[in-house]
Write a protein that holds these residues in place. Structure first.
Motif, PDB file in Angstrom:
ATOM      1  N   VAL A 175     -15.805 -10.603  -4.881  1.00 22.40           N
ATOM      2  CA  VAL A 175     -15.331  -9.653  -3.870  1.00 22.40           C
ATOM      3  C   VAL A 175     -14.928  -8.334  -4.498  1.00 22.40           C
ATOM      4  CG1 VAL A 175     -14.527 -11.453  -2.301  1.00 22.40           C
ATOM      5  CG2 VAL A 175     -12.979 -10.561  -4.054  1.00 22.40           C
ATOM      6  N   THR A 176     -14.833  -7.319  -3.643  1.00 20.78           N
ATOM      7  CA  THR A 176     -14.321  -6.007  -4.022  1.00 20.78           C
ATOM      8  C   THR A 176     -13.050  -5.746  -3.234  1.00 20.78           C
ATOM      9  OG1 THR A 176     -16.521  -5.139  -4.533  1.00 20.78           O
ATOM     10  CG2 THR A 176     -14.787  -3.529  -4.062  1.00 20.78           C
ATOM     11  N   ILE A 177     -12.016  -5.258  -3.913  1.00 21.99           N
ATOM     12  CA  ILE A 177     -10.739  -4.944  -3.273  1.00 21.99           C
ATOM     13  C   ILE A 177     -10.437  -3.474  -3.524  1.00 21.99           C
ATOM     14  CG2 ILE A 177      -8.268  -5.433  -3.210  1.00 21.99           C
ATOM     15  CD1 ILE A 177      -8.986  -8.281  -4.243  1.00 21.99           C
ATOM     16  N   VAL A 178     -10.191  -2.733  -2.446  1.00 24.58           N
ATOM     17  CA  VAL A 178      -9.928  -1.300  -2.541  1.00 24.58           C
ATOM     18  C   VAL A 178      -8.520  -1.029  -2.030  1.00 24.58           C
ATOM     19  CG1 VAL A 178     -10.667   1.011  -1.868  1.00 24.58           C
ATOM     20  CG2 VAL A 178     -12.373  -0.802  -2.171  1.00 24.58           C
ATOM     21  N   ALA A 179      -7.688  -0.423  -2.876  1.00 26.54           N
ATOM     22  CA  ALA A 179      -6.305  -0.127  -2.509  1.00 26.54           C
ATOM     23  C   ALA A 179      -5.986   1.297  -2.935  1.00 26.54           C
ATOM     24  CB  ALA A 179      -5.342  -1.116  -3.166  1.00 26.54           C
ATOM     25  N   GLY A 180      -4.765   1.713  -2.636  1.00 24.32           N
ATOM     26  CA  GLY A 180      -4.342   3.046  -3.050  1.00 24.32           C
ATOM     27  C   GLY A 180      -3.417   3.653  -2.027  1.00 24.32           C
ATOM     28  N   CYS A 181      -2.845   4.793  -2.404  1.00 22.19           N
ATOM     29  CA  CYS A 181      -1.872   5.455  -1.543  1.00 22.19           C
ATOM     30  C   CYS A 181      -2.100   6.947  -1.542  1.00 22.19           C
ATOM     31  CB  CYS A 181      -0.446   5.147  -2.016  1.00 22.19           C
ATOM     32  SG  CYS A 181       0.840   5.970  -1.051  1.00 22.19           S
ATOM     33  N   GLY A 182      -1.997   7.535  -0.353  1.00 22.55           N
ATOM     34  CA  GLY A 182      -2.010   8.978  -0.220  1.00 22.55           C
ATOM     35  C   GLY A 182      -0.693   9.455   0.357  1.00 22.55           C
ATOM     36  N   ILE A 183      -0.045  10.401  -0.329  1.00 21.61           N
ATOM     37  CA  ILE A 183       1.226  10.963   0.135  1.00 21.61           C
ATOM     38  C   ILE A 183       1.007  12.403   0.570  1.00 21.61           C
ATOM     39  CG2 ILE A 183       3.561  11.629  -0.512  1.00 21.61           C
ATOM     40  CD1 ILE A 183       3.695   9.339  -2.436  1.00 21.61           C
ATOM     41  N   HIS A 184       1.400  12.703   1.808  1.00 22.26           N
ATOM     42  CA  HIS A 184       1.365  14.072   2.318  1.00 22.26           C
ATOM     43  C   HIS A 184       2.811  14.496   2.574  1.00 22.26           C
ATOM     44  CE1 HIS A 184      -0.464  17.545   4.317  1.00 22.26           C
ATOM     45  NE2 HIS A 184       0.540  17.464   5.174  1.00 22.26           N
ATOM     46  N   ASN A 185       3.347  15.346   1.693  1.00 23.53           N
ATOM     47  CA  ASN A 185       4.765  15.718   1.757  1.00 23.53           C
ATOM     48  C   ASN A 185       4.879  17.228   1.938  1.00 23.53           C
ATOM     49  OD1 ASN A 185       7.508  15.988   1.545  1.00 23.53           O
ATOM     50  ND2 ASN A 185       7.709  14.939  -0.422  1.00 23.53           N
ATOM     51  N   CYS A 186       5.309  17.622   3.134  1.00 23.90           N
ATOM     52  CA  CYS A 186       5.502  19.045   3.421  1.00 23.90           C
ATOM     53  C   CYS A 186       6.977  19.410   3.529  1.00 23.90           C
ATOM     54  CB  CYS A 186       4.793  19.413   4.729  1.00 23.90           C
ATOM     55  SG  CYS A 186       2.997  19.437   4.574  1.00 23.90           S
ATOM     56  N   GLY A 187       7.869  18.500   3.152  1.00 23.44           N
ATOM     57  CA  GLY A 187       9.304  18.750   3.261  1.00 23.44           C
ATOM     58  C   GLY A 187       9.955  18.993   1.921  1.00 23.44           C
ATOM     59  N   ASP A 188      11.302  18.968   1.912  1.00 29.42           N
ATOM     60  CA  ASP A 188      12.050  19.238   0.689  1.00 29.42           C
ATOM     61  C   ASP A 188      12.701  17.987   0.110  1.00 29.42           C
ATOM     62  OD1 ASP A 188      13.932  18.817   2.623  1.00 29.42           O
ATOM     63  OD2 ASP A 188      14.951  20.748   2.392  1.00 29.42           O
ATOM     64  N   CYS A 189      12.340  16.796   0.630  1.00 29.84           N
ATOM     65  CA  CYS A 189      12.867  15.527   0.111  1.00 29.84           C
ATOM     66  C   CYS A 189      11.745  14.749  -0.567  1.00 29.84           C
ATOM     67  CB  CYS A 189      13.462  14.689   1.245  1.00 29.84           C
ATOM     68  SG  CYS A 189      14.887  15.444   2.058  1.00 29.84           S
ATOM     69  N   ASP A 190      12.101  13.978  -1.591  1.00 28.36           N
ATOM     70  CA  ASP A 190      11.103  13.203  -2.322  1.00 28.36           C
ATOM     71  C   ASP A 190      10.541  12.070  -1.462  1.00 28.36           C
ATOM     72  OD1 ASP A 190      11.813  14.842  -4.391  1.00 28.36           O
ATOM     73  OD2 ASP A 190      12.854  13.301  -5.559  1.00 28.36           O
ATOM     74  N   SER A 191       9.231  11.858  -1.554  1.00 26.68           N
ATOM     75  CA  SER A 191       8.569  10.722  -0.915  1.00 26.68           C
ATOM     76  C   SER A 191       8.038   9.798  -2.006  1.00 26.68           C
ATOM     77  CB  SER A 191       7.419  11.192  -0.023  1.00 26.68           C
ATOM     78  OG  SER A 191       7.891  11.979   1.050  1.00 26.68           O
ATOM     79  N   GLU A 192       8.210   8.487  -1.809  1.00 29.40           N
ATOM     80  CA  GLU A 192       7.866   7.542  -2.878  1.00 29.40           C
ATOM     81  C   GLU A 192       7.255   6.269  -2.305  1.00 29.40           C
ATOM     82  OE1 GLU A 192      10.177   4.877  -6.323  1.00 29.40           O
ATOM     83  OE2 GLU A 192      11.050   6.766  -5.601  1.00 29.40           O
ATOM     84  N   HIS A 193       6.191   5.815  -2.965  1.00 26.51           N
ATOM     85  CA  HIS A 193       5.589   4.523  -2.633  1.00 26.51           C
ATOM     86  C   HIS A 193       5.491   3.691  -3.905  1.00 26.51           C
ATOM     87  CE1 HIS A 193       3.078   1.450  -0.833  1.00 26.51           C
ATOM     88  NE2 HIS A 193       2.231   1.589  -1.848  1.00 26.51           N
ATOM     89  N   ASP A 194       6.056   2.488  -3.858  1.00 26.92           N
ATOM     90  CA  ASP A 194       5.977   1.532  -4.962  1.00 26.92           C
ATOM     91  C   ASP A 194       5.219   0.303  -4.468  1.00 26.92           C
ATOM     92  OD1 ASP A 194       7.564   3.332  -6.304  1.00 26.92           O
ATOM     93  OD2 ASP A 194       9.413   2.223  -6.000  1.00 26.92           O
ATOM     94  N   GLY A 195       4.008   0.128  -4.954  1.00 24.14           N
ATOM     95  CA  GLY A 195       3.199  -1.022  -4.560  1.00 24.14           C
ATOM     96  C   GLY A 195       3.138  -2.043  -5.681  1.00 24.14           C
ATOM     97  N   ILE A 196       3.619  -3.267  -5.404  1.00 29.06           N
ATOM     98  CA  ILE A 196       3.595  -4.356  -6.379  1.00 29.06           C
ATOM     99  C   ILE A 196       2.520  -5.342  -5.951  1.00 29.06           C
ATOM    100  CG2 ILE A 196       4.867  -6.250  -7.429  1.00 29.06           C
ATOM    101  CD1 ILE A 196       6.742  -3.277  -6.009  1.00 29.06           C
TER     102      ILE A 196
END
Length: 307
Positions: free
Chosen positions: A92-113
């Motif tokens: 099989v093939t597994i496709v993952a990932g994250c896209g962050i679109h941040n237009c503000g003044d606070c940090d955005s964070e994604h932690d994928g385990i």
């Protein structure tokens, strides 16, 4: 209802003709927004924590799993635990990932385990892509962890890429090869610019007869960005491992490559090599003689290096 961003992601998934059949799970700002299972692949929400279990039946062939994550809210903090159970003989093939679109003044964070249990003689191609964008002053932070356990004869190809837009990242990859003839290939591509920071740690344990690994990192550090690459391979049986770190450094960037190999068996053969340097002037000059500007020549070289 799907918003426009989610529809675009789903359409991109559908357009991947080379990976035609399988299951899909889309997560946006911490919530499931779309899910589809196949006859042989089931995605189920965890009951004890945030995340999903992906169960792939034995002997499943030519199917795929797509699990993209999107963050659109400035200041959003997201942690998710995904476990993959790949049945014996599956391919099989597994496709993952994250896209962050941040237009503000606070940090955005994604932690994928992500934790993989790869059954006997199964083959997995795992593709993980990270991307950040947005005009805000808040950081775009990604801290992925990938843990893999390989049974006898299992084969995994791990392809990760992070090209621009991510301000801070700490990547951790661990592979334990406990069955004989198991094999893992890890290919990492990374580009940082501005004041970005990236750290990548890898641990590979070759614990059984005829286990093999190849770890390849290619990175580009531009402007004032900093990178640290720390791969560790340990041979505890008759095995083979090769670690290769190549980096292009530009501007005032800093790069550290610290490969480490440990042999605990007389028939363990491990190799490591690392190279860091700037783009050679004659390479740029050669491309300029073909009609490219200096900037175009430089970009062409970088594109080829990270291909």
């Amino acid at each position: 209802m799907l918003n426009e961003i989610q529809k675009q992601i789903l359409q991109e998934v559908a357009d991947m003709a080379a990976i035609p059949n399988g299951a899909v799970n889309i997560r946006t700002d911490g919530k499931k927004t779309y899910r589809s299972n196949s006859a042989h692949i089931r995605i189920e929400s965890k009951q004890d924590k945030d995340g999903i279990d992906i169960v792939i039946d034995p002997n499943t062939v030519d199917e795929s799993v797509h699990i993209p994550v999107v963050l659109t809210q400035s200041g959003f903090q997201d942690t998710v635990y995904n476990d993959f159970y790949v049945g014996e003989g599956a391919k099989v093939t597994i496709v993952a990932g994250c896209g962050i679109h941040n237009c503000g003044d606070c940090d955005s964070e994604h932690d994928g385990i992500h934790t993989f249990h790869v059954g006997k003689n199964a083959e997995v191609r795992y593709i993980e892509k990270h991307y950040g964008e947005g005009e805000g002053t808040g950081k775009r932070i990604l801290n992925p962890q990938t843990i893999l356990y390989l049974d006898e004869g299992a084969k995994v190809t791990l392809e990760t890429s992070q090209i621009r837009g991510v301000d801070d990242t700490k990547r951790f990859t661990k592979a334990v090869l406990s069955g004989k003839d198991a094999e893992i290939v890890i290919q990492e591509k990374l580009l940082t610019h501005g004041d970005q920071n990236a750290t990548s740690e890898m641990e590979v344990y070759l614990n059984a007869e005829n286990t093999r690994t190849q770890v390849i990192s290619r990175s580009v550090a531009q402007d004032k960005s900093c990178q640290v690459f720390y791969p560790r391979v340990e041979g505890n049986a008759a095995c083979f491992g090769h670690v290769q770190c190549d980096a292009i450094i530009m501007g005032e960037a800093k790069v550290q490559a610290i490969p480490a190999i440990t042999c605990n068996h007389v028939d363990a053969g491990l190799i490591h090599e690392a190279a860091i340097g700037k783009i050679a002037g004659d390479q740029i000059l050669k491309l300029m003689t073909l009609g490219l500007s200096a900037e175009e020549a430089e970009q062409k070289i970088l594109d080829g290096f990270l291909r």
